[in-house]
Design a protein around this motif. Sequence first.
Motif, PDB file in Angstrom:
ATOM      1  N   UNK A  45       9.914 -11.423   4.725  1.00  0.00           N
ATOM      2  CA  UNK A  45      10.153 -12.861   4.638  1.00  0.00           C
ATOM      3  C   UNK A  45      11.625 -13.206   4.834  1.00  0.00           C
ATOM      4  N   UNK A  46      12.528 -12.308   4.447  1.00  0.00           N
ATOM      5  CA  UNK A  46      13.961 -12.583   4.593  1.00  0.00           C
ATOM      6  C   UNK A  46      14.471 -12.275   5.999  1.00  0.00           C
ATOM      7  N   UNK A  47      13.588 -11.853   6.910  1.00  0.00           N
ATOM      8  CA  UNK A  47      13.966 -11.580   8.292  1.00  0.00           C
ATOM      9  C   UNK A  47      14.360 -10.135   8.538  1.00  0.00           C
ATOM     10  N   UNK A  48      14.517  -9.327   7.496  1.00  0.00           N
ATOM     11  CA  UNK A  48      14.892  -7.932   7.668  1.00  0.00           C
ATOM     12  C   UNK A  48      13.681  -7.021   7.557  1.00  0.00           C
ATOM     13  N   UNK A  49      13.918  -5.733   7.738  1.00  0.00           N
ATOM     14  CA  UNK A  49      12.842  -4.763   7.580  1.00  0.00           C
ATOM     15  C   UNK A  49      12.425  -4.714   6.115  1.00  0.00           C
ATOM     16  N   UNK A  50      11.156  -4.486   5.888  1.00  0.00           N
ATOM     17  CA  UNK A  50      10.655  -4.378   4.524  1.00  0.00           C
ATOM     18  C   UNK A  50      11.214  -3.123   3.856  1.00  0.00           C
ATOM     19  N   UNK A  51      11.219  -2.005   4.587  1.00  0.00           N
ATOM     20  CA  UNK A  51      11.780  -0.753   4.070  1.00  0.00           C
ATOM     21  C   UNK A  51      12.791  -0.251   5.097  1.00  0.00           C
ATOM     22  N   UNK A  52      14.071  -0.614   4.933  1.00  0.00           N
ATOM     23  CA  UNK A  52      15.087  -0.142   5.878  1.00  0.00           C
ATOM     24  C   UNK A  52      15.183   1.390   5.862  1.00  0.00           C
ATOM     25  N   UNK A  53      15.701   1.948   6.940  1.00  0.00           N
ATOM     26  CA  UNK A  53      15.851   3.401   7.040  1.00  0.00           C
ATOM     27  C   UNK A  53      16.617   3.919   5.828  1.00  0.00           C
ATOM     28  N   UNK A  54      16.029   4.860   5.065  1.00  0.00           N
ATOM     29  CA  UNK A  54      16.662   5.337   3.833  1.00  0.00           C
ATOM     30  C   UNK A  54      17.714   6.419   4.036  1.00  0.00           C
ATOM     31  N   UNK A  55      17.936   6.866   5.250  1.00  0.00           N
ATOM     32  CA  UNK A  55      18.950   7.876   5.512  1.00  0.00           C
ATOM     33  C   UNK A  55      18.369   9.268   5.652  1.00  0.00           C
ATOM     34  N   UNK A  56      19.253  10.253   5.733  1.00  0.00           N
ATOM     35  CA  UNK A  56      18.833  11.620   6.044  1.00  0.00           C
ATOM     36  C   UNK A  56      18.062  12.323   4.929  1.00  0.00           C
ATOM     37  N   UNK A  57      18.015  11.740   3.734  1.00  0.00           N
ATOM     38  CA  UNK A  57      17.252  12.355   2.649  1.00  0.00           C
ATOM     39  C   UNK A  57      15.754  12.104   2.768  1.00  0.00           C
ATOM     40  N   UNK A  58      15.344  11.283   3.732  1.00  0.00           N
ATOM     41  CA  UNK A  58      13.930  10.940   3.901  1.00  0.00           C
ATOM     42  C   UNK A  58      13.147  12.102   4.501  1.00  0.00           C
ATOM     43  N   UNK A  59      12.081  12.488   3.835  1.00  0.00           N
ATOM     44  CA  UNK A  59      11.138  13.452   4.385  1.00  0.00           C
ATOM     45  C   UNK A  59      10.176  12.706   5.299  1.00  0.00           C
ATOM     46  N   UNK A  60       9.786  11.499   4.885  1.00  0.00           N
ATOM     47  CA  UNK A  60       8.941  10.620   5.686  1.00  0.00           C
ATOM     48  C   UNK A  60       9.323   9.175   5.371  1.00  0.00           C
ATOM     49  N   UNK A  61       9.191   8.301   6.391  1.00  0.00           N
ATOM     50  CA  UNK A  61       9.573   6.902   6.239  1.00  0.00           C
ATOM     51  C   UNK A  61       8.637   6.035   7.064  1.00  0.00           C
ATOM     52  N   UNK A  62       8.073   5.014   6.448  1.00  0.00           N
ATOM     53  CA  UNK A  62       7.278   3.996   7.144  1.00  0.00           C
ATOM     54  C   UNK A  62       7.986   2.681   6.865  1.00  0.00           C
ATOM     55  N   UNK A  63       8.530   2.056   7.906  1.00  0.00           N
ATOM     56  CA  UNK A  63       9.305   0.830   7.703  1.00  0.00           C
ATOM     57  C   UNK A  63       8.422  -0.331   7.281  1.00  0.00           C
ATOM     58  N   UNK A  64       7.195  -0.408   7.826  1.00  0.00           N
ATOM     59  CA  UNK A  64       6.302  -1.494   7.454  1.00  0.00           C
ATOM     60  C   UNK A  64       4.899  -1.255   7.996  1.00  0.00           C
ATOM     61  N   UNK A  65       3.910  -1.601   7.184  1.00  0.00           N
ATOM     62  CA  UNK A  65       2.502  -1.525   7.564  1.00  0.00           C
ATOM     63  C   UNK A  65       1.772  -2.647   6.838  1.00  0.00           C
ATOM     64  N   UNK A  66       0.697  -3.162   7.415  1.00  0.00           N
ATOM     65  CA  UNK A  66      -0.078  -4.227   6.788  1.00  0.00           C
ATOM     66  C   UNK A  66      -1.456  -3.713   6.414  1.00  0.00           C
ATOM     67  N   UNK A  67      -1.886  -4.006   5.186  1.00  0.00           N
ATOM     68  CA  UNK A  67      -3.187  -3.564   4.689  1.00  0.00           C
ATOM     69  C   UNK A  67      -3.120  -2.164   4.115  1.00  0.00           C
ATOM     70  N   UNK A  68      -4.261  -1.606   3.775  1.00  0.00           N
ATOM     71  CA  UNK A  68      -4.318  -0.261   3.199  1.00  0.00           C
ATOM     72  C   UNK A  68      -3.979   0.786   4.253  1.00  0.00           C
ATOM     73  N   UNK A  69      -3.498   1.943   3.813  1.00  0.00           N
ATOM     74  CA  UNK A  69      -3.159   3.021   4.732  1.00  0.00           C
ATOM     75  C   UNK A  69      -2.680   4.236   3.967  1.00  0.00           C
ATOM     76  N   UNK A  70      -2.049   5.134   4.675  1.00  0.00           N
ATOM     77  CA  UNK A  70      -1.544   6.338   4.041  1.00  0.00           C
ATOM     78  C   UNK A  70      -0.992   7.301   5.063  1.00  0.00           C
ATOM     79  N   UNK A  71      -0.677   8.492   4.600  1.00  0.00           N
ATOM     80  CA  UNK A  71      -0.107   9.506   5.475  1.00  0.00           C
ATOM     81  C   UNK A  71      -0.273  10.880   4.865  1.00  0.00           C
ATOM     82  N   UNK A  72      -0.191  11.882   5.700  1.00  0.00           N
ATOM     83  CA  UNK A  72      -0.052  13.268   5.264  1.00  0.00           C
ATOM     84  C   UNK A  72       1.142  13.837   6.010  1.00  0.00           C
ATOM     85  N   UNK A  73       1.855  14.722   5.358  1.00  0.00           N
ATOM     86  CA  UNK A  73       3.034  15.319   5.970  1.00  0.00           C
ATOM     87  C   UNK A  73       3.305  16.657   5.300  1.00  0.00           C
TER      88      UNK A  73
END
Length: 141
Positions: A30-58
Motif C-alpha cells: 500500500x505504501x508503494x514499496x515492496x512488501x518484503x524488501x530484499x533482506x540481504x546476504x543472510x537470506x536462505x530464501x526470500x519471497x518479496x510478495x505473493x497473494x493468497x495461500x502458498x509455500x515453499x520447500x528449499x
Amino acid sequence: MTYARAAAMTAAALATAVALVGGGGTAQAADGGELMPYPGPDAVVWISEHTGSGGLVSSGLNAHLGTEITVACEGGGSVEVGFTSDATAGSAPVTFTLDCPAGAATHRTVQLGEGLSGSFGVQVAASDPGIRWGLAVLQPE
C-alpha cells in the motif's frame, strides 16, 4: 509425522513454490514499496510478495548458524505460517499467526534457533485469497 504425510506436504509445498516462481507481475504494498524488501546476504530464501495461500520447500540451512523467519503481510485478515525442518532430527514444526491489516503492511520475526540443517518447508495459509504476504528465512552470520 508419517512418511506419506511428510511426502504429501513436501509435494504440495513444492508445487506451490513452483507456482510462486512462475507467477505473473509483482503487486506493490500500500505504501508503494515492496512488501518484503530484499533482506540481504543472510537470506536462505526470500519471497518479496505473493497473494493468497502458498509455500515453499528449499535446502541449505547451516546447523552452525541461528535461523529465523520474517513474514510481512497486508490486506485485512491473517496468515498462518508453518515451518518444518524434516532433515533435522528432533526438530518440531513451528506455527504462528500474523494479523494482516488492510492498507498497511505489518511484519513479524520468529527465532527458530540453532541446529537446523538441510531442507525445510514453509506453508502460508491466508484467511482471504486477497491477502498479500512476503517472507524471508535468514541465517545471520
